[in-house]
Motif scaffolding. Structure first.
Motif, PDB file in Angstrom:
ATOM      1  N   ALA A 230       0.841  -1.176   0.000  1.00 23.91           N
ATOM      2  CA  ALA A 230       0.000   0.000   0.000  1.00 23.91           C
ATOM      3  C   ALA A 230       0.891   1.246   0.000  1.00 23.91           C
ATOM      4  O   ALA A 230       0.643   2.201   0.696  1.00 23.91           O
ATOM      5  CB  ALA A 230      -0.869  -0.003   1.246  1.00 23.91           C
ATOM      6  N   ASN A 231       1.952   1.222  -0.841  1.00 28.37           N
ATOM      7  CA  ASN A 231       2.897   2.334  -0.739  1.00 28.37           C
ATOM      8  C   ASN A 231       3.441   2.806  -2.077  1.00 28.37           C
ATOM      9  O   ASN A 231       4.397   3.583  -2.103  1.00 28.37           O
ATOM     10  CB  ASN A 231       4.076   1.933   0.153  1.00 28.37           C
ATOM     11  N   GLY A 232       2.876   2.359  -3.191  1.00 29.13           N
ATOM     12  CA  GLY A 232       3.459   2.760  -4.461  1.00 29.13           C
ATOM     13  C   GLY A 232       2.462   2.794  -5.592  1.00 29.13           C
ATOM     14  O   GLY A 232       1.384   2.192  -5.517  1.00 29.13           O
ATOM     15  N   GLN A 233       2.824   3.492  -6.649  1.00 31.85           N
ATOM     16  CA  GLN A 233       2.032   3.540  -7.873  1.00 31.85           C
ATOM     17  C   GLN A 233       2.989   3.472  -9.055  1.00 31.85           C
ATOM     18  O   GLN A 233       4.032   4.147  -9.076  1.00 31.85           O
ATOM     19  CB  GLN A 233       1.198   4.820  -7.928  1.00 31.85           C
ATOM     20  N   TYR A 234       2.632   2.658 -10.041  1.00 33.84           N
ATOM     21  CA  TYR A 234       3.439   2.456 -11.227  1.00 33.84           C
ATOM     22  C   TYR A 234       2.555   2.614 -12.456  1.00 33.84           C
ATOM     23  O   TYR A 234       1.325   2.541 -12.367  1.00 33.84           O
ATOM     24  CB  TYR A 234       4.091   1.068 -11.224  1.00 33.84           C
ATOM     25  N   VAL A 235       3.190   2.796 -13.615  1.00 33.01           N
ATOM     26  CA  VAL A 235       2.436   2.906 -14.853  1.00 33.01           C
ATOM     27  C   VAL A 235       3.161   2.125 -15.938  1.00 33.01           C
ATOM     28  O   VAL A 235       4.390   2.136 -16.021  1.00 33.01           O
ATOM     29  CB  VAL A 235       2.213   4.384 -15.263  1.00 33.01           C
ATOM     30  N   LEU A 236       2.360   1.414 -16.743  1.00 33.46           N
ATOM     31  CA  LEU A 236       2.858   0.736 -17.929  1.00 33.46           C
ATOM     32  C   LEU A 236       2.439   1.532 -19.151  1.00 33.46           C
ATOM     33  O   LEU A 236       1.331   2.065 -19.201  1.00 33.46           O
ATOM     34  CB  LEU A 236       2.288  -0.680 -18.032  1.00 33.46           C
ATOM     35  N   LYS A 237       3.299   1.582 -20.180  1.00 32.77           N
ATOM     36  CA  LYS A 237       2.990   2.344 -21.396  1.00 32.77           C
ATOM     37  C   LYS A 237       3.330   1.502 -22.629  1.00 32.77           C
ATOM     38  O   LYS A 237       4.373   0.859 -22.680  1.00 32.77           O
ATOM     39  CB  LYS A 237       3.760   3.661 -21.427  1.00 32.77           C
ATOM     40  N   SER A 238       2.404   1.534 -23.594  1.00 27.27           N
ATOM     41  CA  SER A 238       2.602   0.838 -24.857  1.00 27.27           C
ATOM     42  C   SER A 238       2.354   1.790 -26.023  1.00 27.27           C
ATOM     43  O   SER A 238       1.333   2.496 -26.040  1.00 27.27           O
ATOM     44  CB  SER A 238       1.656  -0.361 -24.977  1.00 27.27           C
TER      45      SER A 238
END
Length: 536
Positions: A230-238
């Motif tokens: 409960a401590n991070g946010q990530y993003v994937l990009k295509s």
């Protein structure tokens, strides 16, 4: 990929227990123009709305949230400025996913509506809600207005765990979903079935768990927004289409949040305003009250990655208000008075599991007829709940108890896996007002304590006022206190302070709850003529 209940529960427990540290993120100093703008304060909603999905349709913003075992489920919030919100309706009218959601031989605590997705399809002017239930299958509901009626469109055999629904620019429906292993599914044009599914990303072991997918197409690029609980946010990009390949970038990790004692903002969604500005609406773990929404502006790098704007290295307590058109009206406050004078319950109410609809009614107050014979409030049907307003608030109930029968128990609770209540016990033809504590569950949500009476007083007549004050500031267990009145003016404290725990594992926060159940035989009733939530 193991999507069993025990696997998911233990995964969340491990990652939450390990979530410590301070901010590590990009700092974008506000420009001079921002310093003089109107400000908003986080959290934008100090009530329990978790796993947020947020969208804009025209000049109106909508958000959906998790509700677990509460019914109706998946509330839809509405706003015109991203800051002031009202509850407009629920996407899941009844939890008709098995007898346990009716408290019929089994219980659905901490199951039901988990992280799900809300989308709007312009081609048919329809809202879509999609979510998996019990790791077994996925349900999709639709409505032409968020107030409803919402109807089930289809059931899909694949359980899209923590799903994000995308309506692509060519009107194709895609779903991003999964825990650690992230997949994308394409739905049929009518949205009723899956036509393709493919794994698109496997989370590196050094990152840990990623889930809570939100799916976007922005400037021709496909993005899957993911949380590390409960401590991070990530993003994937295509850049090659919805099925990837995807590259990953960290958005935030161990970022100081805007609520003292609260957690790291995470697991939410991105939304664009009419003027082209972007915002990230996340939730903050803030127990004992639950998970509450916070809002921050987002900018984009030249190569197309989102960056949260920070204030002094943290998610800001205040930011300039979004530049949006003047609202057409003021939203309905989430606090205030309810006299139950309509033909239906207002959307701020949710039952603990599905109600027995033959045992309650509204109009000239809320009538609760006993629906269960039990000594255990956690088994009692027709317990009606209302979110607590933070940081502190008070619920006051005016109750007509003249139709109670011997063995009946009715009152106002602070409800969670450890609960307490103030209310009425009728035994041997006499009625007493009592404070009861020690209602508890274990980590499998089985009852371990049905309550102990800690204080009482005799009452006469057929009417009483009950009051519960709740302190839900996060960071430690907080006190809840109870009092009563026989005239609605002078209140008398009853019993010791009740300690509301701040453990996260029940997921939902404490709620105010109205209840009436029998311990001997059905047939009794109470009538709530007024309910008010007030803040200092």
């Amino acid at each position: 990929m193991d999507l069993s209940w025990s696997h998911q529960f233990l995964t969340r427990r491990r990652t939450l227990a390990a979530a410590t540290g301070l901010a590590a993120g990009a700092l974008l100093p506000p420009g001079p123009a921002l310093a003089t703008a109107a400000q908003y304060t986080n959290p934008v909603i100090w009530q329990d709305f978790a796993d947020i999905d947020v969208i804009r349709v025209g000049d109106t913003y909508y958000a959906s949230a998790s509700t677990m075992h509460y019914s109706p489920g998946a509330p839809v919030l509405r706003s015109y400025d991203l800051v002031n919100w009202e509850i407009a309706g629920h996407s899941v009218p009844v939890l008709d996913f098995g007898a346990k959601y009716d408290l019929n031989g089994a219980r659905g605590y901490v199951r039901g509506i988990w992280a799900s997705s809300l989308a709007y399809r312009p081609s048919n002017r329809t809202f879509y809600w999609l979510g998996q239930i019990d790791f077994a299958r996925t349900y999709l509901y639709t409505a032409t207005a968020v107030e409803g009626p919402w109807n089930r469109l289809t059931t899909i055999s694949t359980p899209y765990y923590d799903a994000g629904l995308l309506v692509d620019t060519d009107d194709t429906l895609y779903v991003a979903y999964g825990n650690t292993t992230i997949s994308v599914a394409q739905l049929s044009p009518d949205g009723r079935s899956q036509v393709r599914a493919q794994e698109v990303f496997r989370t590196p072991s050094g990152v840990g768990t990623l889930e809570g997918a939100r799916f976007y197409k922005i400037n021709g690029q496909y993005y899957i927004f993911l949380t590390r609980p409960a401590n991070g946010q990530y993003v994937l990009k295509s850049s090659s289409g919805p099925f990837g390949p995807y590259t990953m970038r960290q958005v935030l990790l161990d970022l100081r949040g805007p609520i003292p004692g609260g957690g790291v903002p995470h697991q939410g969604g991105l939304v664009r305003t009419q003027s082209g500005a972007w915002y990230y609406m996340a939730f903050v773990d803030a127990y004992p009250g639950g998970r509450v929404p916070a809002l921050a502006p987002v900018t984009w790098t030249a190569d197309g990655w989102p960056v949260v704007q920070l204030v002094n290295g943290a998610w800001g307590t205040t930011y300039p208000s979004p530049a949006v058109p003047a609202p057409p009206r003021q939203v309905t406050p989430m606090t205030g008075v309810d006299t139950f004078d309509g033909t239906t319950l207002k959307p701020g109410w949710e039952w603990n599991h599905n109600p027995d609809n033959t045992k309650w009614s509204v109009g000239n107050g809320l009538t609760l007829r006993t629906a269960t014979v039990t000594h255990d409030l956690y088994w009692a049907r027709n317990t009606l709940t209302h979110r607590i307003q933070g940081p502190t608030s008070t619920a006051t109930v005016q109750l007509d108890h003249s139709a109670m029968r011997d063995g009946d128990r009715a009152g106002l609770a602070l409800l969670r896996d450890s609960s307490a209540w103030i209310g009425l016990k009728r035994d041997g033809g006499a009625t007493r007002v009592v404070m009861v504590t020690g209602l508890t569950m274990d980590s499998n949500w089985n009852t371990t304590g049905t309550g102990t009476e800690t204080a009482s007083a005799p009452v006469s007549g057929g009417r009483v006022w009950l009051r519960a004050n709740a302190d839900i500031r996060p960071g430690a267990p907080r006190p809840g206190t109870f009092s009563y009145s026989t005239d609605g003016i002078t209140f008398t404290r009853l019993g010791p302070a009740f300690s509301m725990g701040n453990d996260w594992r029940f997921f939902m926060g404490y709620r105010f709850a109205l209840f009436n159940h029998a311990t001997q035989a059905l047939g009794g009733a109470v009538r709530v003529t007024r309910f008010e939530v007030s803040t200092p």
